[in-house]
Structure formats: structure tokens, C-alpha cells
Design an enzyme around this catalytic site. Structure first.
Site, PDB file in Angstrom:
ATOM      1  CD  GLU A   1      -4.409   5.600   4.107  1.00 39.00           C
ATOM      2  OE1 GLU A   1      -3.857   5.478   3.013  1.00 39.00           O
ATOM      3  OE2 GLU A   1      -5.585   5.260   4.329  1.00 39.00           O
TER       4      GLU A   1
ATOM      5  CG  HIS B   1     -12.104  -2.181   9.396  1.00 39.37           C
ATOM      6  ND1 HIS B   1     -12.457  -0.853   9.366  1.00 39.37           N
ATOM      7  CD2 HIS B   1     -11.536  -2.415  10.601  1.00 39.37           C
ATOM      8  CE1 HIS B   1     -12.116  -0.299  10.517  1.00 39.37           C
ATOM      9  NE2 HIS B   1     -11.560  -1.215  11.279  1.00 39.37           N
TER      10      HIS B   1
ATOM     11  CD  GLU C   1     -11.115  -1.798  -2.344  1.00 41.38           C
ATOM     12  OE1 GLU C   1     -11.085  -1.347  -1.183  1.00 41.38           O
ATOM     13  OE2 GLU C   1     -11.383  -2.986  -2.608  1.00 41.38           O
TER      14      GLU C   1
ATOM     15  CD  GLU D   1      -6.983  -1.902  -0.265  1.00 36.97           C
ATOM     16  OE1 GLU D   1      -5.916  -2.501  -0.057  1.00 36.97           O
ATOM     17  OE2 GLU D   1      -8.018  -2.118   0.386  1.00 36.97           O
TER      18      GLU D   1
ATOM     19  NE  ARG E   1      -8.078  -9.618  -3.867  1.00 40.11           N
ATOM     20  CZ  ARG E   1      -9.209  -9.145  -3.362  1.00 40.11           C
ATOM     21  NH1 ARG E   1     -10.331  -9.330  -4.026  1.00 40.11           N
ATOM     22  NH2 ARG E   1      -9.233  -8.494  -2.218  1.00 40.11           N
TER      23      ARG E   1
ATOM     24  CG  ASN F   1      -8.356  -5.033  -3.572  1.00 38.92           C
ATOM     25  OD1 ASN F   1      -7.507  -5.408  -2.770  1.00 38.92           O
ATOM     26  ND2 ASN F   1      -9.403  -4.321  -3.219  1.00 38.92           N
TER      27      ASN F   1
ATOM     28  CE  LYS G   1      -4.214  -1.830   2.131  1.00 30.69           C
ATOM     29  NZ  LYS G   1      -3.864  -3.250   2.184  1.00 30.69           N
TER      30      LYS G   1
END
Length: 672
Positions: A200, A235, A275, A296, A300, A298, A116
């Protein structure tokens, strides 16, 4: 197109990939652990190869065995699904070295976006907006503490190599940072083999909106619009929908372009999801004031990809296969359109009333929405389980995904609730009724969305009891009487109308409901008349009881002026009742068997679910106070802290870190 692919995954995603491959005429190879020897994904594929072991690190993460299976079966490519090895650049590289096509992005893109902190530095160069934070390589705990203090609380600690809500903690004040960091790092190393974190700013009133992107080997990129994934617990996503409610066209265009820029920056190929965290600075009803930040990428396919398929009419797995085969993207950006609205609900084996603790056990009953109740395109279930199967402690808790589509969001909401009402699961605790409760909240129905929605609606969500004891008890009594009548051998002693040699009788049914004892009295009248009373005093509900046994085994029930169609299932000493309004459970009680059972639990502290003991925060002889953390357990890839129920002294630790324990196992003893 490939002739044969190996699917390096399990459960519903393996079944999902196999379905598209079969439609395209591509043969498939499954791999499976010992625990999954009889699993649905094994049956869904043309061939299957055993990996051995149970836990992921013994099976689905052993990529050298997966490569051997691909070579042995003549597979040309490997589809990694999501989770497990799907974002492992070493595995993607090993596939290429073995002469196999990895159905996903190149290793360089996985590596760039997998960390990240590194991905955020790349995004900053590409001009993609970022959340204020610390993304540095120096992981000294003291430095991380100082950075968190500089950013200002609340802050979010996130595993740099993480995803799926694992290795993530919100910290509200400085003095809590060190403990949260240690827990986050421990979970990260267990899940990803890397304990690096980033810090963050924790955005207030945030929406979680992601963009589906695709790239091909010819350098073409498109986005397939957005999904809103704001409804989360721990989350992790609970409900996802597309398109995002209230999304202004101009913001959609900017976010879509930012996502494409992110993909282009790493020469991305295949399906990916960018995202974003969206800050609602003007409140829920001011979408024009929304600000978005990159969170971030992903690298996939995502769990929630079916909602994008529903609104675009596309098969994203087919796109993956075609792109991996070297073909260009099937459509350009200007060819893509949004049609209607889609929502996905994740049905999980967990107990929402106990902090969403994961549940394991047999799927004694597993009934899905009847196809005849919906148009073919309206409802879809992606699953990898079947009735009589088992939810094991080795993998995540998701049982199925229920996806609906409608012309409007309101229509999709109604269809999803109607479909959830038809889901019947017995044997493990599930979140089905909780999901229906979320749909009914004002926040969700009016699209006032943010990641705190569940906490904000807690009073309604966790005090919801749409059926209640009277209707549950009436359903159970009717089901029991119907079963007795079906088993009657004839003659006066087989009759189920209350006949006795000395006249008609009254029967007593004892239950436990929400931890409280309850009684139902059934009085037989002349002929087939029956009168039922449930409860006592002012709370008592009484009335005539009548039912009809329907052809599908359900009961059409009339009781106390209320008519309901119910499905009633018995599992051990539990009765599970499912109706259109909701579902509930009561426990049958044998009062004689429990009469002498008065032993209290005392100072015993037991495991709330099956799992592994990660650590103890205390030792024998330590004095502890109520609420103090005592132990940490891990189950279904998540950590759970066990706290002291009262002040006391630790008398004995009964297990060691690393031990596997069953639900209810005594972990340690406290002395007053």
C-alpha cells in the site's frame, strides 16, 4: 444467558472476561500452559484445565485441546479474547461443529475480513474508501517489487493475514524492498501461518482512527464511536484515546457509517473494529481537510476497548455475551452518547532506550495506583499479573493497561500522568517513564497526532531524566540509612549517626549511573545532622540530608533545597527510585570486587534479550562491514535484527537457527 463459558486466552483479557461473567452469574473455565500454571487468570476463573507446553503453538493455539476442555467441563460457549484463536475461522467453525457457541462473528465474516487483500476487495464493492495499493493473489516477489515501484515510495508491506503490527515493514526506496519483503513474510508465517502480503501507499502524516462496531443476529448494527490509536512504536499501539481529538461531527458520522457498511457487507455479528488510516492533508490544525481510508477490520474485541467503555458507560464483554446468546443489541444508534474523554496506556515489559527490546524476568515489585487517590470511575487497571510473578518470553510484553476517564481531554491527561506516577515495577524494564514522557510532549498534549509522533519527539523522549543522579543518590543513601537504623540492635555499635570511637566519620557510596561511575560522600555532623555531596567538580550537588520514613514505606526526603516523597527498592545490585517527577535507577558498585575486572568484550556479539535465533545472514569466514545485518532473533512474537558493531570477519557461529538463547548469550564471534 449462558450458565458456563470457557475463556480460550490468558492474561489480562482472560481476567477481564471472567470479571464480567462473574457479575452476570456465568461460571468460567480457564485454560493454561505450563508457564501459566500459577497465573492470575487461572485464579480468576471457577475452573481451570491444563493445556501443557509453554509456547502458544504448544498450548493456546492447540484448539482441539481447548474443545476437549470445553466438553469435559460442560461449557456452553467459548470466548476467544483477542490474539491467539480469536480470528481463526477454522476454530470458530470447529466450535459450532462441537455444539459450542463461539462468542464472536461467524466463520464467514472472519474469513472475509481476515485476509486483508480480500477484505479490501469487499470494501471497494461496499463503497468504503481504500488506500491505493496492490491486494492481488499473485505473490511472486518480482511482481510485488514492480507493484511497489508503480505505487511509489515509501510503501508499506503488510501481512495479509496479520494484525498487531506483526508482519509489517515500511520501505523507503526500491533497493530495500526485497530484504524487507523477506523479513515481513518470515514474520508473517511465524505469527499467522500465512506469508501472503499486500502493498500500500504509505500515507504521510497519518492518524490511526478506528470505529467500534457491533452487530446482532437480527441484522441490527451500531457503531460506538471512534478511538484514536496514532501513538505507536514498531507499528504497535502505545496510547489510545476516545473520542479522537479534533474529530469534526460530520467526519465522525461518515466514518461511523462506513464502519457499519463494512460490518453489514459481511453479515457481521458481535464486536468488531474497523480501522481507518486518516490523512491530514491540511496539517494538524485543519481537521476539516482529513481524508480517511479503510485499512482493515479486526473481527474481535480490541485491547483498547476500555476507552470506549469509559466514554459510553457500557460493558462491551456483556454485549458480546448477550449477542452470542441470540439477544438483540441492547441499544440503538440514537441511544448512544459520548461522555467525557478516556485514555489508555499500555504498560509493557520493554526497554524504550534500546529500541523497545522486550524484557523478561520476575515482577519483584508491582505496585498500582492507590484507589484512595482517585474517584472510583476515574482510573482502571486491567492486568493479569501480580507481584512475585514472572514475565516470560513466550507471550507478548504487555504487563497491564491503565485507563483513565475525565470530563475533558486535559483532565484525562492529568489523571493519567498522576496514575502512572504511582506505578512501581521492579525486576523487568518497563515503558512507564517513557509513557509519561509522551504525555508531556507538545505534540501529544496539543493533540498534534500521527503515527510518527514518537520519532518526531525523539529528542525529548529519549533524553528525559526528570530525577537525575543527585536525587537518586540521596534517596538511595537515605533508604540504606533507614534500613540500617531499623536493624540496629541498640548500643553504640548499633547507632546509625556516624559515631565512631575516634569521632564522627565520612562514608562513601559508589554507583554506576547511565554507564558512568559516580560517588556520593556522606559526612556526619553533630547530633542527627548529615551532609551529602553527589558528583564532582561543577556538576556536584551538595546539601543537608534529612528524611522521614512514612507509614507506607516511602521516604519524605529533604536534600539540597528540594523536598520529594520517594519510594526506593533494591533489586540485586540495582536501586530503583520512584517519585512524583519520575523514576530512575542506579547500580550499587563494590569497587574492590570490580578492581580487577578489565576484560573487554572484544568481538563478542550477544543476544540483547532472551528469544529464538531465526536465521544468520553470514557464515564463518565472511567479511562484514559495520551496520551489516548478521542475525535475526525473535522474542515475544517480534523479530529483531543484530547488526555488526564494526568491520571484521566472522570467526564462528555459536548457535543454529531455531535455538533458544538467553539474554547475553554469545551468538557469534567477529575477528578484526
Amino acid at each position: 444467558m449462558f450458565k458456563k463459558i470457557l475463556i480460550a486466552n490468558r492474561g489480562e483479557i482472560a481476567c477481564r472476561v471472567a470479571a464480567t461473567a462473574r457479575r452476570l452469574g456465568v461460571r468460567t473455565v480457564a485454560v493454561y500452559s505450563d508457564a501459566d500454571a500459577q497465573a492470575n487468570h487461572v485464579r480468576a476463573c471457577d475452573e481451570a484445565v491444563a493445556l501443557g507446553g509453554n509456547a502458544p503453538k504448544e498450548s493456546y493455539l492447540r484448539w482441539e485441546r481447548i474443545l476437549e476442555a470445553a466438553r469435559a467441563t460442560g461449557a456452553e460457549a467459548i470466548h476467544p479474547g483477542y490474539g491467539f484463536l480469536s480470528e481463526n475461522e477454522d476454530f470458530a467453525r470447529a466450535c459450532a461443529e462441537a455444539g459450542l457457541v463461539f462468542i464472536g462473528p461467524p466463520p464467514s465474516a472472519i474469513q472475509a475480513m481476515g485476509l486483508k487483500a480480500e477484505s479490501k476487495r469487499l470494501m471497494e464493492k461496499a463503497g468504503v474508501p481504500l488506500v491505493p495499493g496492490y491486494h492481488g493473489a499473485d505473490q511472486d516477489p518480482a511482481l510485488l517489487q514492480r507493484e511497489a515501484d508503480r505505487i511509489g515510495y515509501p510503501v508499506l508491506i503488510k501481512a495479509s493475514a496479520g494484525g498487531g503490527g506483526k508482519g509489517m515493514r515500511i520501505v523507503e526506496k526500491s533497493q530495500d524492498f526485497a530484504a524487507a519483503l523477506a523479513s515481513c513474510q518470515r514474520e508473517a508465517i511465524n505469527s499467522f501461518g500465512d506469508d501472503a502480503v499486500l502493498i500500500e501507499k504509505y500515507v504521510q502524516r497519518p492518524r490511526h482512527i478506528e470505529i467500534q462496531v457491533f452487530g446482532d443476529t437480527q441484522g441490527h448494527y451500531v457503531h460506538l464511536f471512534e478511538r484514536d490509536c496514532s501513538v505507536q512504536r514498531r507499528h504497535q499501539k502505545v496510547l489510545e484515546e476516545a473520542p479522537a481529538p479534533g474529530m469534526p461531527p460530520a467526519l465522525r458520522q461518515r466514518m461511523g457509517q462506513a464502519a457499519v457498511d463494512a460490518a453489514r457487507a459481511v453479515d457481521y455479528v458481535g464486536a468488531g473494529t474497523v480501522e481507518f488510516i486518516v490523512e491530514q492533508t491540511g496539517g494538524y490544525d485543519a481537521p476539516e481537510a482529513m481524508t480517511f481510508y479503510f485499512m482493515e477490520m479486526n473481527t474481535r474485541l480490541q485491547v483498547e476497548h476500555p476507552v470506549t467503555e469509559a466514554i459510553t458507560g457500557l460493558d462491551l464483554v456483556e454485549w458480546q455475551l448477550r449477542v452470542a446468546n441470540g439477544e438483540p443489541l441492547p441499544l440503538a444508534q440514537d441511544d448512544l452518547r459520548i461522555h467525557g474523554h478516556a485514555i489508555e496506556a499500555r504498560i509493557c515489559a520493554e526497554n524504550p532506550d534500546k529500541g523497545f527490546l522486550p524484557a523478561t524476568g520476575p515482577l519483584t515489585v508491582y505496585r498500582k495506583p492507590a484507589a484512595a487517590a482517585f474517584a472510583r470511575a476515574d482510573v482502571r487497571i486491567d492486568d493479569g499479573v501480580r507481584e512475585g510473578g514472572e514475565i516470560s518470553p513466550y507471550y507478548d510484553s504487555m504487563i497491564a493497561k491503565l485507563i483513565v476517564h475525565g470530563d475533558t481531554r486535559e483532565q484525562a491527561l492529568a489523571r493519567l500522568d498522576a496514575a502512572l506516577a504511582q506505578v512501581q515495577i521492579v525486576g523487568v524494564a518497563t515503558n512507564v517513564q517513557f509513557l509519561r514522557g509522551v504525555l508531556a510532549t507538545e505534540s501529544f498534549s496539543k493533540a498534534r497526532l500521527d503515527t510518527a509522533l514518537i520519532e518526531r519527539e525523539r529528542a525529548q523522549l529519549f533524553d528525559r531524566d526528570p530525577l537525575g543522579l543527585p536525587l537518586l543518590a540521596a534517596g538511595v543513601v537515605a533508604r540504606q540509612l533507614a534500613d540500617e537504623a531499623a536493624q540496629a540492635a541498640g548500643g553504640p555499635f548499633g547507632r546509625a549517626d556516624g559515631w565512631r570511637g575516634l569521632g564522627l566519620a565520612t562514608r562513601t557510596f559508589a554507583f554506576d549511573f547511565n554507564g558512568q561511575g559516580a560517588t556520593a560522600l556522606l559526612r556526619y555532623g553533630p547530633g542527627a545532622a548529615r551532609h551529602l555531596s553527589v558528583g564532582e567538580g561543577e556538576s556536584q550537588v551538595a546539601g543537608d540530608l534529612a528524611w522521614t520514613l512514612l507509614h507506607d514505606g516511602r521516604l519524605s526526603l529533604d536534600f539540597a533545597g528540594r523536598r520529594e516523597v520517594l519510594a526506593v527498592h533494591r533489586h540485586q545490585d540495582q536501586w530503583h527510585v520512584f517519585g512524583q517527577a519520575g523514576a530512575g535507577r542506579i547500580d550499587a558498585v563494590d569497587r574492590l570486587a570490580h578492581a580487577g575486572d578489565t576484560q573487554a568484550e572484544g568481538g563478542r556479539l550477544t543476544a540483547p534479550m532472551p528469544g529464538k535465533v531465526v536465521s544468520f545472514a553470514v557464515k564463518a569466514g565472511d567479511t562484514v562491514s559495520k551496520g551489516q545485518p548478521l542475525a535475526v532473533m525473535e522474542a515475544m512474537k517480534m523479530e529483531h535484527t543484530i547488526a555488526a558493531p564494526a568491520d571484521g570477519t566472522v570467526a564462528e557461529l555459536l548457535f543454529a537457527p531455531g535455538d533458544q538463547v538467553t539474554e547475553g548469550a554469545e551468538l557469534l564471534r567477529l575477528a578484526a
